[in-house]
Motif scaffolding. Structure first.
Motif, PDB file in Angstrom:
ATOM      1  N   ASP A  39      23.285   3.689  12.143  1.00 21.13           N
ATOM      2  CA  ASP A  39      24.228   4.687  11.638  1.00 21.13           C
ATOM      3  C   ASP A  39      24.382   4.558  10.121  1.00 21.13           C
ATOM      4  N   GLY A  40      24.356   3.340   9.606  1.00 19.33           N
ATOM      5  CA  GLY A  40      24.409   3.114   8.167  1.00 19.33           C
ATOM      6  C   GLY A  40      23.179   3.648   7.459  1.00 19.33           C
ATOM      7  N   LEU A  41      22.015   3.514   8.091  1.00 21.80           N
ATOM      8  CA  LEU A  41      20.780   4.045   7.516  1.00 21.80           C
ATOM      9  C   LEU A  41      20.820   5.572   7.444  1.00 21.80           C
ATOM     10  N   ILE A  42      21.302   6.199   8.510  1.00 21.77           N
ATOM     11  CA  ILE A  42      21.450   7.659   8.518  1.00 21.77           C
ATOM     12  C   ILE A  42      22.435   8.085   7.432  1.00 21.77           C
ATOM     13  N   MET A  43      23.535   7.354   7.333  1.00 20.77           N
ATOM     14  CA  MET A  43      24.537   7.642   6.300  1.00 20.77           C
ATOM     15  C   MET A  43      23.945   7.477   4.900  1.00 20.77           C
ATOM     16  N   ASN A  44      23.159   6.432   4.694  1.00 19.61           N
ATOM     17  CA  ASN A  44      22.511   6.178   3.406  1.00 19.61           C
ATOM     18  C   ASN A  44      21.618   7.350   3.016  1.00 19.61           C
ATOM     19  N   ASN A  45      20.815   7.817   3.957  1.00 17.49           N
ATOM     20  CA  ASN A  45      19.920   8.955   3.684  1.00 17.49           C
ATOM     21  C   ASN A  45      20.703  10.222   3.352  1.00 17.49           C
ATOM     22  N   MET A  46      21.745  10.508   4.125  1.00 21.15           N
ATOM     23  CA  MET A  46      22.546  11.707   3.865  1.00 21.15           C
ATOM     24  C   MET A  46      23.241  11.615   2.508  1.00 21.15           C
ATOM     25  N   LEU A  47      23.850  10.465   2.237  1.00 20.39           N
ATOM     26  CA  LEU A  47      24.576  10.299   0.986  1.00 20.39           C
ATOM     27  C   LEU A  47      23.635  10.387  -0.211  1.00 20.39           C
ATOM     28  N   THR A  48      22.466   9.778  -0.099  1.00 20.44           N
ATOM     29  CA  THR A  48      21.479   9.861  -1.176  1.00 20.44           C
ATOM     30  C   THR A  48      21.063  11.302  -1.416  1.00 20.44           C
ATOM     31  N   ASN A  49      20.775  12.037  -0.351  1.00 16.23           N
ATOM     32  CA  ASN A  49      20.371  13.439  -0.494  1.00 16.23           C
ATOM     33  C   ASN A  49      21.461  14.286  -1.132  1.00 16.23           C
ATOM     34  N   TYR A  50      22.692  14.106  -0.680  1.00 13.31           N
ATOM     35  CA  TYR A  50      23.774  14.925  -1.227  1.00 13.31           C
ATOM     36  C   TYR A  50      24.049  14.606  -2.696  1.00 13.31           C
ATOM     37  N   ILE A  51      24.085  13.328  -3.070  1.00 10.18           N
ATOM     38  CA  ILE A  51      24.378  13.035  -4.478  1.00 10.18           C
ATOM     39  C   ILE A  51      23.196  13.414  -5.383  1.00 10.18           C
ATOM     40  N   GLN A  52      21.980  13.397  -4.837  1.00  7.59           N
ATOM     41  CA  GLN A  52      20.841  13.892  -5.622  1.00  7.59           C
ATOM     42  C   GLN A  52      20.944  15.406  -5.808  1.00  7.59           C
ATOM     43  N   ASN A  53      21.385  16.119  -4.774  1.00 12.06           N
ATOM     44  CA  ASN A  53      21.540  17.574  -4.885  1.00 12.06           C
ATOM     45  C   ASN A  53      22.584  17.959  -5.931  1.00 12.06           C
ATOM     46  N   ILE A 135      26.890  14.260  17.814  1.00 10.27           N
ATOM     47  CA  ILE A 135      28.248  14.190  17.270  1.00 10.27           C
ATOM     48  C   ILE A 135      28.336  13.115  16.185  1.00 10.27           C
ATOM     49  N   LYS A 136      27.691  11.977  16.396  1.00  6.82           N
ATOM     50  CA  LYS A 136      27.694  10.931  15.366  1.00  6.82           C
ATOM     51  C   LYS A 136      27.092  11.456  14.058  1.00  6.82           C
ATOM     52  N   LYS A 137      25.980  12.174  14.183  1.00  4.91           N
ATOM     53  CA  LYS A 137      25.315  12.719  12.995  1.00  4.91           C
ATOM     54  C   LYS A 137      26.197  13.755  12.305  1.00  4.91           C
ATOM     55  N   GLU A 138      26.803  14.664  13.091  1.00  2.00           N
ATOM     56  CA  GLU A 138      27.677  15.687  12.516  1.00  2.00           C
ATOM     57  C   GLU A 138      28.895  15.056  11.850  1.00  2.00           C
ATOM     58  N   ASN A 139      29.485  14.051  12.499  1.00  2.00           N
ATOM     59  CA  ASN A 139      30.641  13.374  11.913  1.00  2.00           C
ATOM     60  C   ASN A 139      30.262  12.694  10.602  1.00  2.00           C
ATOM     61  N   THR A 140      29.095  12.046  10.582  1.00  2.00           N
ATOM     62  CA  THR A 140      28.635  11.376   9.365  1.00  2.00           C
ATOM     63  C   THR A 140      28.462  12.386   8.240  1.00  2.00           C
ATOM     64  N   GLU A 141      27.830  13.513   8.545  1.00  2.00           N
ATOM     65  CA  GLU A 141      27.617  14.531   7.523  1.00  2.00           C
ATOM     66  C   GLU A 141      28.940  15.108   7.023  1.00  2.00           C
ATOM     67  N   ASN A 142      29.875  15.337   7.927  1.00  2.00           N
ATOM     68  CA  ASN A 142      31.176  15.866   7.523  1.00  2.00           C
ATOM     69  C   ASN A 142      31.946  14.861   6.671  1.00  2.00           C
ATOM     70  N   LEU A 143      31.827  13.577   6.976  1.00  2.00           N
ATOM     71  CA  LEU A 143      32.498  12.554   6.170  1.00  2.00           C
ATOM     72  C   LEU A 143      31.895  12.466   4.767  1.00  2.00           C
ATOM     73  N   VAL A 144      30.584  12.616   4.670  1.00  2.00           N
ATOM     74  CA  VAL A 144      29.926  12.621   3.354  1.00  2.00           C
ATOM     75  C   VAL A 144      30.398  13.826   2.545  1.00  2.00           C
ATOM     76  N   LYS A 145      30.502  14.976   3.195  1.00  2.00           N
ATOM     77  CA  LYS A 145      30.976  16.180   2.507  1.00  2.00           C
ATOM     78  C   LYS A 145      32.424  16.016   2.053  1.00  2.00           C
ATOM     79  N   LEU A 146      33.264  15.404   2.894  1.00  2.00           N
ATOM     80  CA  LEU A 146      34.654  15.153   2.498  1.00  2.00           C
ATOM     81  C   LEU A 146      34.717  14.254   1.269  1.00  2.00           C
TER      82      LEU A 146
END
Length: 159
Positions: A39-53, A135-146
């Motif tokens: 879950d941390g790896l998925i979060m890392n990838n999402m967070l990296t992508n969003y802050i790069q965007n 749901i885990k993936k959606e929650n992670t993405e929503n938390l990154v967006k928040l």
């Protein structure tokens, strides 16, 4: 009269420049290890992508993001007849941004979000697993967006 107009224009330009300089101060970020296993790896990838965007990623930045994500599940029954079981999935993101030069925190947040799904009978157990992962993936993405919504519209100092 000309001098008064000129002074008014000068004063208004000073006020505008002062108010715009206080608006947003988003230092570029680098990521430290994000705890949470897969879950941390998925979060890392999402967070990296969003802050790069948002053009906020800098590998050499002095501002490091420390984060951890965790997911909990709870079964509960929603009606009197006990015929509908649901699984509540709660995800929690703890995030801190450290200024490595001044050795202080500039940002800290602890956000939690949850969703549920209806549990199906055991002969279709794979759909329960798929729902949980989705749901885990959606929650992670929503938390990154928040986090990004909060981060982008604030000014930061050591505190």
């Amino acid at each position: 009269m000309f001098k008064i107009k000129l002074l008014i224009l000068l004063l208004s330009s000073i006020l505008v420049s002062c108010t715009t300089s206080l608006k947003v101060n988003n230092p570029k970020l680098d990521l430290n290890y994000i705890a949470g296993g897969v879950d941390g790896l998925i979060m890392n990838n999402m967070l990296t992508n969003y802050i790069q965007n948002y053009n906020l990623y800098d590998k050499n930045s002095n501002f490091k993001v420390d984060a951890s994500i965790s997911h909990k599940t709870n079964f509960f029954i929603t009606n009197i007849d006990n015929t509908s079981e649901r699984n509540l999935v709660s995800s929690q993101l703890n995030l801190t941004i450290m200024d490595k030069v001044n050795n202080c925190k500039i940002y800290q947040s602890n956000n939690e979000i949850s969703q549920f799904y209806i549990v199906v009978s055991s002969n279709q157990f794979t759909s329960n697993d798929a729902a949980l992962e989705k749901i885990k993936k959606e929650n992670t993405e929503n938390l990154v967006k928040l986090f990004l919504e909060d981060y982008l519209f604030n000014t930061y100092t050591c505190g």
